[in-house]
Design a protein around this motif. Structure first.
Motif, PDB file in Angstrom:
ATOM      1  N   HIS A   1      -9.989  -4.164   6.253  1.00  0.00           N
ATOM      2  CA  HIS A   1      -9.767  -3.627   4.650  1.00  0.00           C
ATOM      3  C   HIS A   1      -9.744  -1.991   4.571  1.00  0.00           C
ATOM      4  O   HIS A   1      -8.961  -1.515   4.103  1.00  0.00           O
ATOM      5  N   LEU A   2     -10.940  -1.352   5.038  1.00  0.00           N
ATOM      6  CA  LEU A   2     -11.156  -0.075   4.939  1.00  0.00           C
ATOM      7  C   LEU A   2     -10.078   0.697   5.337  1.00  0.00           C
ATOM      8  O   LEU A   2      -9.454   1.713   4.601  1.00  0.00           O
ATOM      9  N   PRO A   3      -9.344   0.668   6.553  1.00  0.00           N
ATOM     10  CA  PRO A   3      -8.417   1.439   6.914  1.00  0.00           C
ATOM     11  C   PRO A   3      -7.213   1.444   6.235  1.00  0.00           C
ATOM     12  O   PRO A   3      -6.288   2.540   6.063  1.00  0.00           O
ATOM     13  N   TYR A   4      -6.746   0.302   5.655  1.00  0.00           N
ATOM     14  CA  TYR A   4      -5.772   0.230   4.895  1.00  0.00           C
ATOM     15  C   TYR A   4      -5.847   0.648   3.484  1.00  0.00           C
ATOM     16  O   TYR A   4      -4.716   1.174   2.959  1.00  0.00           O
ATOM     17  N   ILE A   5      -6.934   0.495   3.080  1.00  0.00           N
ATOM     18  CA  ILE A   5      -7.404   1.054   1.562  1.00  0.00           C
ATOM     19  C   ILE A   5      -7.200   2.707   1.718  1.00  0.00           C
ATOM     20  O   ILE A   5      -6.691   3.340   0.834  1.00  0.00           O
ATOM     21  N   GLN A   6      -7.721   3.115   2.802  1.00  0.00           N
ATOM     22  CA  GLN A   6      -7.590   4.619   2.948  1.00  0.00           C
ATOM     23  C   GLN A   6      -6.203   4.995   3.196  1.00  0.00           C
ATOM     24  O   GLN A   6      -5.864   5.982   2.671  1.00  0.00           O
ATOM     25  N   ALA A   7      -5.392   4.338   3.784  1.00  0.00           N
ATOM     26  CA  ALA A   7      -4.115   4.625   4.047  1.00  0.00           C
ATOM     27  C   ALA A   7      -2.950   4.484   2.716  1.00  0.00           C
ATOM     28  O   ALA A   7      -2.096   5.004   2.565  1.00  0.00           O
ATOM     29  N   ALA A   8      -3.555   3.734   1.851  1.00  0.00           N
ATOM     30  CA  ALA A   8      -2.916   3.264   0.507  1.00  0.00           C
ATOM     31  C   ALA A   8      -3.103   4.364  -0.531  1.00  0.00           C
ATOM     32  O   ALA A   8      -4.323   4.291  -1.088  1.00  0.00           O
ATOM     33  N   THR A   9      -2.420   5.363  -0.530  1.00  0.00           N
ATOM     34  CA  THR A   9      -3.029   6.581  -1.605  1.00  0.00           C
ATOM     35  C   THR A   9      -2.969   6.156  -2.933  1.00  0.00           C
ATOM     36  O   THR A   9      -3.458   6.879  -3.672  1.00  0.00           O
ATOM     37  N   GLU A  10      -2.454   4.982  -3.469  1.00  0.00           N
ATOM     38  CA  GLU A  10      -2.407   4.677  -4.755  1.00  0.00           C
ATOM     39  C   GLU A  10      -3.725   4.146  -5.187  1.00  0.00           C
ATOM     40  O   GLU A  10      -4.300   4.180  -6.427  1.00  0.00           O
ATOM     41  N   TRP A  11      -4.651   4.163  -4.194  1.00  0.00           N
ATOM     42  CA  TRP A  11      -6.028   3.737  -4.389  1.00  0.00           C
ATOM     43  C   TRP A  11      -7.016   4.741  -4.132  1.00  0.00           C
ATOM     44  O   TRP A  11      -7.048   5.465  -3.050  1.00  0.00           O
ATOM     45  N   GLU A  12      -8.336   4.517  -4.822  1.00  0.00           N
ATOM     46  CA  GLU A  12      -9.381   5.549  -4.637  1.00  0.00           C
ATOM     47  C   GLU A  12     -10.650   4.606  -4.265  1.00  0.00           C
ATOM     48  O   GLU A  12     -10.633   3.816  -5.115  1.00  0.00           O
ATOM     49  N   LEU A  13     -11.215   4.827  -3.198  1.00  0.00           N
ATOM     50  CA  LEU A  13     -12.147   3.902  -2.669  1.00  0.00           C
ATOM     51  C   LEU A  13     -13.364   4.474  -3.354  1.00  0.00           C
ATOM     52  O   LEU A  13     -13.793   5.606  -3.218  1.00  0.00           O
ATOM     53  N   THR A  14     -13.788   3.827  -4.538  1.00  0.00           N
ATOM     54  CA  THR A  14     -14.992   4.003  -5.138  1.00  0.00           C
ATOM     55  C   THR A  14     -16.441   3.825  -4.473  1.00  0.00           C
ATOM     56  O   THR A  14     -17.520   4.676  -4.717  1.00  0.00           O
ATOM     57  N   GLY A  15     -16.658   2.950  -3.763  1.00  0.00           N
ATOM     58  CA  GLY A  15     -17.673   2.556  -3.067  1.00  0.00           C
ATOM     59  C   GLY A  15     -17.794   1.166  -2.335  1.00  0.00           C
ATOM     60  O   GLY A  15     -16.686   0.441  -2.514  1.00  0.00           O
ATOM     61  N   VAL A  16     -18.846   0.815  -1.570  1.00  0.00           N
ATOM     62  CA  VAL A  16     -18.992  -0.246  -0.731  1.00  0.00           C
ATOM     63  C   VAL A  16     -20.154  -0.954  -0.960  1.00  0.00           C
ATOM     64  O   VAL A  16     -21.294  -0.100  -1.076  1.00  0.00           O
ATOM     65  N   VAL A  17     -20.410  -2.284  -1.041  1.00  0.00           N
ATOM     66  CA  VAL A  17     -21.465  -3.109  -1.206  1.00  0.00           C
ATOM     67  C   VAL A  17     -22.090  -3.202   0.278  1.00  0.00           C
ATOM     68  O   VAL A  17     -21.369  -4.010   1.004  1.00  0.00           O
TER      69      VAL A  17
END
Length: 344
Positions: free
Chosen positions: A16-32
């Motif tokens: 999940h993380l590498p692909y969310i980082q690559a998808a510039t449409e999303w901002e990763l707010t945080g991780v539980v």
């Protein structure tokens, strides 16, 4: 849009993380991430991304969507809570242990008027994307049958218990792949390989015979308990066959230190020596690898939310996959062919 990840084990960190980082449409707010070791892993993989102690704390920080990638036994409760809190949900697979629970989650998403989709990322596997192009070309003519295998020497990652097992894990992926290629499954013949005993046993291998409503027959097998690695896709049609033994390209690249964001020019493309072979009456040719990229899953979800449309992985399809797995478990227990109860 703002997104958070709930859980940071192998799935959260690698798939999940590498692909969310690559998808510039999303901002990763945080991780539980609760344990100190997990928080240290997060700090190394995503510097500056905050860790939260709970799903509610993450949602309170402000997110549009969350990815639930905790162990299967915890998934139902977290999906329901996230929907109750009014955020969109991406559930890792299997998103439910059975069709009844799947329907419950689908109903909750409808009541909350929020998107729920399932992380069937292997629709964007390099070998599957390339195979789809061969089928779309019509070179094989009408397809008769297919043989898929996904064997991994990786027994240690299988937890024992009633909600675990390889059928629910990799089985969910390959069933989804085959239904995408050949349509809904009507009937199932299945065998499971068991490890352990009584309530602690877990299935570490499976063989499924899938009778598709389209008339195609597909067989799919997998094991994590036989000390072997193999990956194949063979499709036989009226005009010839296609055979592929590509690697799990994106996972191999991540393990080699590459990422889809930093290495987009080479990401998800198989080495030429492992290209698949198409054989027809005109002879045998190697089929160049197309690009596989799980980032497309997250881009697709973002487009669906912006446009107000359904994502590529629909809930009808996800429910059908769970129903196929239900039928497979029943078939393995009874030794009988079982009809699938839910069709998309």
């Amino acid at each position: 849009m703002r997104i958070g990840i709930v859980g940071f084990g192998v799935g959260g960190r690698r798939f999940h993380l590498p692909y969310i980082q690559a998808a510039t449409e999303w901002e990763l707010t945080g991780v539980v991430a609760r344990s100190e070791a997990t928080r240290s892993s997060l700090a190394e993989a995503a510097p500056g991304v905050p860790a939260f102690a709970s799903l509610d704390a993450l949602i309170d920080a402000g997110v549009d969507a969350v990815v639930i990638t905790t162990p299967p036994a915890t998934r139902r409760e977290l999906v329901l809570r996230a929907l109750e809190r009014g955020v969109h949900v991406i559930a890792d697979k299997p998103f439910a242990p059975d069709a009844a629970t799947a329907r419950e989650l689908i109903s909750a998403a409808s009541a909350a008027d929020r998107m729920l989709t399932v992380f069937h990322n292997r629709r964007w596997d390099t070998d599957l994307v390339t195979l789809r192009s061969v089928l779309d070309s019509g070179a094989l003519g009408p397809v008769w049958r297919a043989d898929f295998a996904l064997d991994q020497d990786d027994r240690a990652v299988l937890d024992q218990g009633p909600d675990e097992g390889l059928l629910r894990d990799l089985g969910a992926h390959v069933v989804d792949q085959l239904t995408q290629l050949f349509g809904p499954v009507d009937r199932v013949d299945a065998h499971l390989d068991w490890f352990g005993s009584r309530d602690a046993r877990v299935d570490v291998g499976f063989f499924l015979g899938l009778h598709h409503a389209s008339g195609v027959f597909s067989s799919v097998s997998s094991t994590k308990g036989a000390r072997r690695n193999d990956r194949r896709m063979i499709v036989i049609g009226h005009e010839g066959n296609y055979e592929s033994h590509m690697a799990d390209v994106q996972v191999d690249q991540l393990l080699a230190g590459l990422t889809p964001a930093a290495n987009a020019d080479v990401w998800g493309v198989e080495a030429e020596e492992r290209w698949g072979v198409l054989t027809t009456g005109a002879g045998a040719i190697r089929v160049p690898s197309l690009r596989g990229d799980y980032t497309e899953f997250y881009r697709d979800v973002h487009r669906a939310l912006v446009d107000g449309t359904s994502p590529s992985v629909t809930l009808d399809e996800a429910l059908h996959t769970v129903a196929v797995l239900d039928a497979a478990r029943e078939s393995a227990e009874t030794g009988e062919r079982v009809r699938v109860a839910v069709r998309p």
